[in-house]
Design a protein around this motif. Structure first.
Motif, PDB file in Angstrom:
ATOM      1  N   GLU A   1     -10.525  -0.025 -18.043  1.00 42.89           N
ATOM      2  CA  GLU A   1      -9.060  -0.017 -18.067  1.00 42.89           C
ATOM      3  C   GLU A   1      -8.522   0.280 -19.467  1.00 42.89           C
ATOM      4  OE1 GLU A   1      -7.178  -0.202 -15.112  1.00 42.89           O
ATOM      5  OE2 GLU A   1      -9.218   0.109 -14.454  1.00 42.89           O
TER       6      GLU A   1
ATOM      7  N   GLN B   1     -15.054   1.240 -11.473  1.00 45.47           N
ATOM      8  CA  GLN B   1     -14.498   2.559 -11.154  1.00 45.47           C
ATOM      9  C   GLN B   1     -15.179   3.740 -11.858  1.00 45.47           C
ATOM     10  OE1 GLN B   1     -10.270   3.077 -11.957  1.00 45.47           O
ATOM     11  NE2 GLN B   1     -10.700   5.223 -12.366  1.00 45.47           N
TER      12      GLN B   1
ATOM     13  N   GLU C   1       1.279  -7.417  -6.577  1.00 44.75           N
ATOM     14  CA  GLU C   1       0.269  -6.348  -6.541  1.00 44.75           C
ATOM     15  C   GLU C   1      -1.050  -6.831  -5.962  1.00 44.75           C
ATOM     16  OE1 GLU C   1      -0.787  -4.667 -10.405  1.00 44.75           O
ATOM     17  OE2 GLU C   1      -2.633  -3.890  -9.538  1.00 44.75           O
ATOM     18  N   ILE C   2      -1.508  -6.181  -4.908  1.00 45.03           N
ATOM     19  CA  ILE C   2      -2.857  -6.510  -4.433  1.00 45.03           C
ATOM     20  C   ILE C   2      -3.808  -5.322  -4.576  1.00 45.03           C
ATOM     21  CG2 ILE C   2      -2.066  -8.324  -2.871  1.00 45.03           C
ATOM     22  CD1 ILE C   2      -2.720  -6.617  -0.535  1.00 45.03           C
TER      23      ILE C   2
ATOM     24  N   GLU D   1     -13.672  -1.318  -4.555  1.00 44.21           N
ATOM     25  CA  GLU D   1     -13.178  -0.062  -5.114  1.00 44.21           C
ATOM     26  C   GLU D   1     -13.741   1.158  -4.387  1.00 44.21           C
ATOM     27  OE1 GLU D   1     -12.357  -0.333  -9.606  1.00 44.21           O
ATOM     28  OE2 GLU D   1     -14.182  -1.503  -9.337  1.00 44.21           O
TER      29      GLU D   1
ATOM     30  N   ARG E   1     -12.328 -10.407 -16.511  1.00 45.73           N
ATOM     31  CA  ARG E   1     -11.261 -10.043 -17.450  1.00 45.73           C
ATOM     32  C   ARG E   1     -10.987 -11.195 -18.405  1.00 45.73           C
ATOM     33  NH1 ARG E   1      -7.676  -5.529 -14.317  1.00 45.73           N
ATOM     34  NH2 ARG E   1      -9.527  -4.606 -13.379  1.00 45.73           N
TER      35      ARG E   1
ATOM     36  N   ARG F   1      -7.348  10.721  -9.909  1.00 47.16           N
ATOM     37  CA  ARG F   1      -7.961  10.716 -11.237  1.00 47.16           C
ATOM     38  C   ARG F   1      -7.696  12.030 -11.966  1.00 47.16           C
ATOM     39  NH1 ARG F   1      -8.152   5.493  -9.981  1.00 47.16           N
ATOM     40  NH2 ARG F   1      -9.934   4.902  -8.700  1.00 47.16           N
TER      41      ARG F   1
END
Ligand code: 4AD
Ligand code: MG
Length: 465
Positions: A168, A210, A388-389, A248, A231, A395
């Motif tokens: 991220e 990802q 947010e889920i 993902e 995180r 990309r």
């Protein structure tokens, strides 16, 4: 022959007449002098089975009558139709053995406990109704996730948990090191000498699979990864964990709109499966957890209706025109705060909404830049109550644009050489998203705190159990 059965099996009407063995934990034991009614639970389902034990048992006075909440037992007996209306069956006990009598300080006595208290006994809370039910729904969701993708030709890919790249680009990663922290090796200019570390360079716990899974999408078409992610953001909120599970999917040749379509079908399938297969648990969440008791109704409605879609720019317009005053001021370019998400889903759209095409400055480097050069092909699925889920995007598959974005954001393209290589050798448009397992679990159960939908939550200051 005695058949070993679960409480769930024993509660079925068709089990009447069977001679069975049951093992589990006593929820309550009512002593009626010459007989006891024991409510037994083994976690196989929400409800208990009633055991009827009478004084013909040789250990009736010495043990059976002394059973306490939390005690563990073995019982043999015959399943009969129950005269009571609360349950279809009960068991006439012919033999009862005690594994362990729980002493009076057993913390889960029969009364309502606060979720905060139960969090402090996370090792025992799986025996409480709520956590039992959450665990079963979580299990069903995971099964359903695999079924959904497997039935659509997706391959399940295991991406690494230890990584050297920040997916991220937000610098919220836990370091993985074997260096002696009391005696860190230094380079001549005083920096940490990572060449002496285990991997010969800085390594971290992954924030997302990802980047790795994109490599497989660009080889196998449709793939997904599903595992724990980490995180190190210092957010002490009811929606953030330091360790959470993420699903993902990543699809070659998918546009943003196909990506959104897949996300919507995915969520609806998960809801449908849980409503169908976890009826007893879901009834409990509806009646005892959701303050408005409308959970089942609103989930059923969501399965049947189309999700709303709106661009970030439209969302900002809606928020600017809202009569409601927000704590965080709204203007084009700001990130949506949870009060904004709630307004959009709960007040304006009254249901899930997919917000797309966000300003590039509030999104990650890998998202495809739109022709306006101000927005990226991002999408977030927002839901009432939770916000947010899902977060996802098309990309960036153009080498030069991606390299520029990395530089713009102060990231070193060399660290992403293998990711950039995908854009050098047969690059293709592709898209994907990430669903937070605990976020959807909150949504499905109406549980208010994310720490209560994962068995052993990790958050700043807490790694107990
Ligand atoms: O929006 P995020 O950060 O997106 C990604 O990680 C992308 N790499 C996903 C992708 O496109 N493959 O996170 C995705 C989702 C969020 O929408 C949220 O549901 C969940 O992961 N999530 C968290 N859940 C619990 N605790 C946290 N700290 C979370 N951060 C994100
Ligand atoms: Mg996000």
């Amino acid at each position: 022959m005695l058949e070993k059965v679960s409480v769930a099996q024993a509660r079925l009407e068709e089990s009447v007449g069977k001679e069975v063995v049951l093992q589990g934990w006593v929820r309550t034991c009512r002593d009626m002098k010459t007989m006891c009614f024991i409510a037994l639970n083994d976690g196989s389902c929400f409800g208990n089975i009633q055991l009827v034990a009478d004084d013909s048992l040789t250990n009736y006075d010495s043990e059976v009558k002394k059973l306490t909440t939390g005690s563990s037992i073995y019982a043999e007996g015959k399943i009969v139709a129950s005269p009571g209306s609360e349950q279809p069956t009960e068991v006439q006990v012919t033999k009862l053995e005690v594994y362990d009598i729980a002493p009076a300080e057993y913390p889960l006595q029969k009364k309502r406990h606060t979720l905060e208290f139960l969090r402090s006994i996370a090792h025992l809370r799986p025996r409480a109704n709520t956590f039992n039910a959450v665990a079963r729904v979580r299990n069903r969701l995971c099964y359903s996730i695999h079924q959904f993708f497997q039935s659509r030709g997706f391959y399940y890919i295991h991406t690494p948990l230890i990584t050297a790249s920040d997916c991220e680009g937000a610098g919220e990663m836990f370091k993985v090191t074997t260096l002696d922290l009391a005696n860190v090796p230094r380079t001549p200019d005083g920096n940490v000498d990572y060449t002496q570390d285990f991997f010969g360079k800085p390594a971290f716990l992954t924030v997302s699979g990802q980047l790795a899974v994109e490599n497989y999408a660009c080889a196998m078409g449709k793939v997904y990864t599903f595992g724990p992610t980490f995180r190190a953001e210092n957010s002490n909120t009811s929606r953030h964990l330091s360790e959470f599970w993420m699903i993902e999917p990543e699809m070659a040749f998918y546009t943003l709109s196909e990506n959104m379509q897949l996300a919507e079908e995915f969520l609806k399938t998960l809801l449908r499966d849980v409503l169908n297969d976890c009826a007893e648990d879901m009834q409990f969440f509806n009646d005892r957890i959701d303050p408005s008791h409308t959970l089942l109704e609103s989930l059923t409605k969501i399965v049947e209706c189309d999700f709303q879609r709106c661009s970030y720019t439209q969302a900002i317009e809606i928020l600017t025109n809202a009569k409601q005053k927000f704590q965080y001021p709204v203007q084009w370019g700001v990130d949506l705060q949870s009060e904004h998400e709630r307004y959009l889903t709960e007040v304006h759209f009254k249901g899930p909404v997919i917000v797309h095409d966000y300003p590039k400055d509030i999104k990650a480097f890998y998202m495809r830049l739109n022709d306006d050069e101000k927005t990226v092909r991002a999408m977030d699925v927002l839901t009432p109550g939770v916000g947010e889920i899902i977060g996802g995007s098309e990309r960036e598959y153009r080498y030069d644009v991606l390299e520029n974005r990395l530089k713009e954001l102060g990231l070193n393209p060399e660290d992403y050489w293998w990711y950039l290589d995908l854009r050098r050798f047969g690059t293709v448009p592709h898209s994907g998203f990430g669903l937070g397992l605990e976020r959807i679990l909150m949504f499905v159960t109406s549980m208010q705190n994310i720490r209560d939908v994962i068995p052993f939550p990790r958050f700043p200051g807490n790694a107990e159990f």
